[in-house]
Design an enzyme around this catalytic site. Structure first.
Site, PDB file in Angstrom:
ATOM      1  N   ASN A 119      14.590  -8.010  -0.902  1.00 25.01           N
ATOM      2  CA  ASN A 119      13.862  -9.238  -0.614  1.00 25.01           C
ATOM      3  C   ASN A 119      13.226  -9.137   0.770  1.00 25.01           C
ATOM      4  O   ASN A 119      13.920  -8.962   1.766  1.00 25.01           O
ATOM      5  CB  ASN A 119      14.808 -10.442  -0.674  1.00 25.01           C
TER       6      ASN A 119
ATOM      7  N   LYS B 271       0.833  -1.195   0.000  1.00 29.93           N
ATOM      8  CA  LYS B 271       0.000   0.000   0.000  1.00 29.93           C
ATOM      9  C   LYS B 271       0.874   1.255   0.000  1.00 29.93           C
ATOM     10  O   LYS B 271       1.817   1.357   0.791  1.00 29.93           O
ATOM     11  CB  LYS B 271      -0.924   0.007   1.224  1.00 29.93           C
TER      12      LYS B 271
ATOM     13  N   ASN C  90       4.031   1.723   9.990  1.00 30.55           N
ATOM     14  CA  ASN C  90       4.325   3.133   9.721  1.00 30.55           C
ATOM     15  C   ASN C  90       3.584   4.128  10.607  1.00 30.55           C
ATOM     16  O   ASN C  90       3.682   5.327  10.408  1.00 30.55           O
ATOM     17  CB  ASN C  90       3.999   3.451   8.254  1.00 30.55           C
ATOM     18  N   TYR C  91       2.876   3.661  11.631  1.00 33.56           N
ATOM     19  CA  TYR C  91       2.075   4.558  12.467  1.00 33.56           C
ATOM     20  C   TYR C  91       2.780   4.775  13.806  1.00 33.56           C
ATOM     21  O   TYR C  91       3.104   3.810  14.511  1.00 33.56           O
ATOM     22  CB  TYR C  91       0.696   3.937  12.695  1.00 33.56           C
TER      23      TYR C  91
ATOM     24  N   ALA D 129      16.202 -12.890  10.993  1.00 31.05           N
ATOM     25  CA  ALA D 129      14.794 -13.130  11.334  1.00 31.05           C
ATOM     26  C   ALA D 129      14.462 -12.604  12.730  1.00 31.05           C
ATOM     27  O   ALA D 129      15.332 -12.468  13.588  1.00 31.05           O
ATOM     28  CB  ALA D 129      14.505 -14.620  11.258  1.00 31.05           C
TER      29      ALA D 129
ATOM     30  N   HIS E 202       5.469 -13.852   0.216  1.00 27.69           N
ATOM     31  CA  HIS E 202       4.690 -14.517   1.261  1.00 27.69           C
ATOM     32  C   HIS E 202       3.444 -13.724   1.637  1.00 27.69           C
ATOM     33  O   HIS E 202       3.518 -12.523   1.896  1.00 27.69           O
ATOM     34  CB  HIS E 202       5.574 -14.744   2.484  1.00 27.69           C
TER      35      HIS E 202
END
Length: 195
Positions: A107, A80, A116-117, A157, A92
């Site tokens: 990647n 978005k 982002n908030y 990860a 994914h």
């Protein structure tokens, strides 16, 4: 629309422009989308107010809104208000890319998130070329801040990042302290050899 295009009869297209050799699978909804040549969109995808450049691939169930995908992108998740550079991959379904601008060959691992908030406002992410983001990693913003992940960085990860990361860094969780460790310039020698 080119006769070489293949659009499944169950898909709905509204106000879209298509290049040549475009394949759109079943149960897709596309609205206000510009699509280049040799683009493949698998089934059950939703794309709105976006531009998809040549040879991009949108995988099953993707949701793309108000974004641009450059050439050779492969996307299988939510995107978005973002601009993804060439050869960027996020395959994914659990991955969420929001308000992000990337360079090329980025990647995103499975279930990685761009949060982002900051509690009051929404901010942005800038990601350089050749960046790897590991599974379950969360990129977040601090108040009044755009978070930047610079070129050549590799992130392991299960990492939470809210600060800028310098170029060619390795980011991982230390096994002894369980703290996030940033090794700046870790890939510098390899970068010089390969470039």
């Amino acid at each position: 629309m080119s006769e070489k295009n293949s659009i499944h009869e169950t898909s709905i297209l509204t106000n879209c422009t298509l290049g040549e050799n475009v394949v759109i699978g079943p149960f897709c909804f596309l609205s206000d989308v510009a699509i280049g040549n040799n683009v493949r969109i698998e089934g059950n995808a939703r794309v709105e107010k976006s531009t998809i450049h040549d040879t991009a691939e949108i995988l099953w169930g993707s949701v793309i809104r108000e974004s641009t995908l450059e050439t050779w992108c492969v996307i299988g998740c939510e995107v978005k208000k973002s601009h993804l550079g060439p050869y960027t991959k996020a395959k994914h379904p659990g991955t969420s890319i929001i308000s992000t601008k990337t360079g090329s060959k980025v990647n995103f691992g499975g279930w990685s998130k761009c949060a982002n908030y900051d509690g009051k406002w929404k901010w942005n992410f800038i990601i350089g070329d050749d960046v790897f983001i590991g599974c379950n990693t969360v990129l977040s913003v601090k108040a009044n801040q755009t978070t930047s992940i610079h070129t050549g960085t590799k992130i392991g990860a299960n990492i939470h990042i809210s600060n800028d990361i310098p170029p060619l860094s390795l980011v991982y969780t230390d096994r002894e302290t369980w703290k996030t460790t940033v090794r700046e310039g870790y890939y510098a020698s390899q970068w010089k050899i390969n470039n």
